[in-house]
Design an enzyme around this catalytic site. Structure first.
Site, PDB file in Angstrom:
ATOM      1  N   ILE A   9      51.056  14.193  26.964  1.00 33.36           N
ATOM      2  CA  ILE A   9      51.458  13.732  25.633  1.00 33.36           C
ATOM      3  C   ILE A   9      50.492  12.687  25.067  1.00 33.36           C
ATOM      4  O   ILE A   9      50.391  12.534  23.848  1.00 33.36           O
ATOM      5  CB  ILE A   9      52.917  13.196  25.663  1.00 33.36           C
ATOM      6  CG1 ILE A   9      53.534  13.212  24.258  1.00 33.36           C
ATOM      7  CG2 ILE A   9      52.990  11.806  26.280  1.00 33.36           C
ATOM      8  CD1 ILE A   9      55.045  13.024  24.253  1.00 33.36           C
ATOM      9  N   ASN A  22      62.241   2.443  29.883  1.00 35.81           N
ATOM     10  CA  ASN A  22      63.472   1.951  30.519  1.00 35.81           C
ATOM     11  C   ASN A  22      63.942   0.721  29.757  1.00 35.81           C
ATOM     12  O   ASN A  22      63.251   0.236  28.855  1.00 35.81           O
ATOM     13  CB  ASN A  22      63.260   1.674  32.013  1.00 35.81           C
ATOM     14  CG  ASN A  22      62.156   0.669  32.241  1.00 35.81           C
ATOM     15  OD1 ASN A  22      62.180  -0.435  31.703  1.00 35.81           O
ATOM     16  ND2 ASN A  22      61.154   1.057  33.020  1.00 35.81           N
ATOM     17  N   GLY A  30      55.761   7.817  35.559  1.00 36.32           N
ATOM     18  CA  GLY A  30      55.930   8.997  34.715  1.00 36.32           C
ATOM     19  C   GLY A  30      55.200   8.894  33.386  1.00 36.32           C
ATOM     20  O   GLY A  30      54.080   8.376  33.304  1.00 36.32           O
ATOM     21  N   ASP A  32      55.912   7.069  30.873  1.00 38.70           N
ATOM     22  CA  ASP A  32      55.811   5.661  30.479  1.00 38.70           C
ATOM     23  C   ASP A  32      54.500   5.064  31.013  1.00 38.70           C
ATOM     24  O   ASP A  32      53.719   4.437  30.268  1.00 38.70           O
ATOM     25  CB  ASP A  32      57.031   4.915  31.069  1.00 38.70           C
ATOM     26  CG  ASP A  32      57.280   3.555  30.446  1.00 38.70           C
ATOM     27  OD1 ASP A  32      56.560   3.177  29.510  1.00 38.70           O
ATOM     28  OD2 ASP A  32      58.219   2.863  30.904  1.00 38.70           O
ATOM     29  N   SER A 119      64.344  11.751  30.099  1.00 36.10           N
ATOM     30  CA  SER A 119      65.353  11.688  31.180  1.00 36.10           C
ATOM     31  C   SER A 119      65.248  12.780  32.236  1.00 36.10           C
ATOM     32  O   SER A 119      66.018  12.778  33.187  1.00 36.10           O
ATOM     33  CB  SER A 119      66.794  11.697  30.632  1.00 36.10           C
ATOM     34  OG  SER A 119      67.147  10.439  30.101  1.00 36.10           O
ATOM     35  N   GLY A 121      62.781  13.392  34.305  1.00 40.82           N
ATOM     36  CA  GLY A 121      61.948  13.043  35.457  1.00 40.82           C
ATOM     37  C   GLY A 121      62.767  12.245  36.445  1.00 40.82           C
ATOM     38  O   GLY A 121      63.776  12.743  36.970  1.00 40.82           O
ATOM     39  N   TYR A 123      64.932  10.123  36.006  1.00 38.66           N
ATOM     40  CA  TYR A 123      66.336   9.925  35.618  1.00 38.66           C
ATOM     41  C   TYR A 123      67.207  11.165  35.883  1.00 38.66           C
ATOM     42  O   TYR A 123      68.421  11.127  35.706  1.00 38.66           O
ATOM     43  CB  TYR A 123      66.431   9.486  34.152  1.00 38.66           C
ATOM     44  CG  TYR A 123      66.104   8.018  33.913  1.00 38.66           C
ATOM     45  CD1 TYR A 123      65.747   7.180  34.964  1.00 38.66           C
ATOM     46  CD2 TYR A 123      66.159   7.470  32.634  1.00 38.66           C
ATOM     47  CE1 TYR A 123      65.445   5.837  34.748  1.00 38.66           C
ATOM     48  CE2 TYR A 123      65.864   6.116  32.411  1.00 38.66           C
ATOM     49  CZ  TYR A 123      65.507   5.309  33.471  1.00 38.66           C
ATOM     50  OH  TYR A 123      65.220   3.977  33.251  1.00 38.66           O
TER      51      TYR A 123
HETATM   52  N1  AR6 Z   1      52.849  13.724  29.258  1.00 37.83           N
HETATM   53  C1  AR6 Z   1      54.001  14.391  29.001  1.00 37.83           C
HETATM   54  N2  AR6 Z   1      55.062  14.389  29.826  1.00 37.83           N
HETATM   55  C2  AR6 Z   1      54.938  13.687  30.974  1.00 37.83           C
HETATM   56  C3  AR6 Z   1      53.790  12.959  31.331  1.00 37.83           C
HETATM   57  C4  AR6 Z   1      52.697  13.005  30.412  1.00 37.83           C
HETATM   58  N3  AR6 Z   1      51.551  12.357  30.639  1.00 37.83           N
HETATM   59  N4  AR6 Z   1      53.999  12.379  32.539  1.00 37.83           N
HETATM   60  C5  AR6 Z   1      55.245  12.736  32.939  1.00 37.83           C
HETATM   61  N5  AR6 Z   1      55.811  13.531  32.003  1.00 37.83           N
HETATM   62  P1  AR6 Z   1      59.866  10.410  33.425  1.00 37.83           P
HETATM   63  P2  AR6 Z   1      62.622   9.662  32.645  1.00 37.83           P
HETATM   64  C6  AR6 Z   1      57.143  14.176  31.981  1.00 37.83           C
HETATM   65  O1  AR6 Z   1      60.174  10.239  34.856  1.00 37.83           O
HETATM   66  O2  AR6 Z   1      63.197  10.724  33.499  1.00 37.83           O
HETATM   67  C7  AR6 Z   1      59.694   5.672  34.006  1.00 37.83           C
HETATM   68  O3  AR6 Z   1      59.316   5.005  35.161  1.00 37.83           O
HETATM   69  C8  AR6 Z   1      57.827  14.420  33.290  1.00 37.83           C
HETATM   70  O4  AR6 Z   1      57.311  15.598  33.903  1.00 37.83           O
HETATM   71  O5  AR6 Z   1      58.572   9.905  32.904  1.00 37.83           O
HETATM   72  O6  AR6 Z   1      63.134   9.495  31.233  1.00 37.83           O
HETATM   73  C9  AR6 Z   1      60.307   4.747  32.962  1.00 37.83           C
HETATM   74  O7  AR6 Z   1      59.764   3.463  33.008  1.00 37.83           O
HETATM   75  C10 AR6 Z   1      59.277  14.588  32.837  1.00 37.83           C
HETATM   76  O8  AR6 Z   1      59.519  15.944  32.449  1.00 37.83           O
HETATM   77  O9  AR6 Z   1      61.015   9.738  32.476  1.00 37.83           O
HETATM   78  C11 AR6 Z   1      61.754   4.748  33.330  1.00 37.83           C
HETATM   79  O10 AR6 Z   1      62.034   3.810  34.327  1.00 37.83           O
HETATM   80  C12 AR6 Z   1      59.374  13.717  31.605  1.00 37.83           C
HETATM   81  O11 AR6 Z   1      58.030  13.333  31.281  1.00 37.83           O
HETATM   82  C13 AR6 Z   1      61.989   6.142  33.865  1.00 37.83           C
HETATM   83  O12 AR6 Z   1      60.724   6.597  34.316  1.00 37.83           O
HETATM   84  C14 AR6 Z   1      60.209  12.470  31.806  1.00 37.83           C
HETATM   85  O13 AR6 Z   1      60.007  11.956  33.110  1.00 37.83           O
HETATM   86  C15 AR6 Z   1      62.472   7.089  32.809  1.00 37.83           C
HETATM   87  O14 AR6 Z   1      62.811   8.300  33.412  1.00 37.83           O
END
Ligand code: AR6
Length: 173
Positions: A9, A22, A30, A32, A119, A121, A123
């Site tokens: 992204i 968060n 992830g 973030d 959410s 990933g 979460y």
């Molecule tokens: N581009 C697009 N999507 C991505 C990327 C990227 N570069 N990297 C990961 N994803 P997550 P959550 C996808 O865990 O579940 C963080 O530590 C990933 O494959 O990033 O909302 C925050 O600080 C997944 O499908 O977010 C919070 O503490 C999606 O992004 C927590 O994680 C979301 O995964 C939030 O958890």
């Protein structure tokens, strides 16, 4: 226009990139972590100011910052729910997260926005249900407000990508 894209992204050319943050707004792993790494210090500096003002961001809400070194103009940070089995209003909170981002996008006059799969990933929100909520929230919102906004759902894993492809085809997008 609603489209699905497979990839990172931080590389998408849009006015606003949504971050799955968060409650602390201080970054994490992830998507973030990827957004803060690519966007640089300016984003975290603004997050810290927001924290000082309002103490972070509640689940289902969103805040906006500069996009720093990204090509976007804004990063909209939202906080999706942690999946706790579906008994703690997770579906509504996820819907609220998407709606809060769209509200900010309209306020800022953005023409295009990219959402990660909030959410789904660390979460652990079930991917199929999360995609259903994401797509229907966006479609209903755009219809209700009668605005034209280019929305990209950016998937980073094959499972989400095929779920979004299938659901968007089903709704004729
Ligand atoms: N581009 C697009 N999507 C991505 C990327 C990227 N570069 N990297 C990961 N994803 P997550 P959550 C996808 O865990 O579940 C963080 O530590 C990933 O494959 O990033 O909302 C925050 O600080 C997944 O499908 O977010 C919070 O503490 C999606 O992004 C927590 O994680 C979301 O995964 C939030 O958890």
């Amino acid at each position: 226009m609603i489209q699905v894209l497979y990839g990172d992204i931080t590389k998408v050319a849009v006015d606003a990139v949504v971050n799955a943050a968060n409650n602390s707004l201080l970054g994490g792993g992830g998507v973030d972590g990827a957004i803060h790494r690519a966007g640089g210090q300016a984003i975290i500096d603004e997050c810290i100011l927001i924290r000082q003002k309002q103490g972070g961001c509640e689940t289902g809400h969103a805040v906006v910052t500069t996009a720093g070194n990204l090509s976007a103009r804004y990063v909209i940070h939202t906080v999706g729910p942690v999946w706790r089995g579906g008994w703690e209003d997770e579906a509504q909170l996820l819907k609220n997260a998407y709606t809060s981002c769209l509200d900010i996008a309209l306020e800022k006059g953005v023409r295009s926005i990219a959402f990660p799969n909030i959410s789904t990933g660390v979460y652990h929100f079930p991917k199929d249900e999360a995609a259903h909520i994401a797509i229907h929230t966006v479609i209903d919102y755009l219809n209700a407000k009668n605005v034209s906004l280019d929305v990209w759902f950016v998937c980073f894993d094959n499972e989400n990508y095929s779920i979004y492809k299938r659901l968007l085809t089903e709704v004729g997008q």
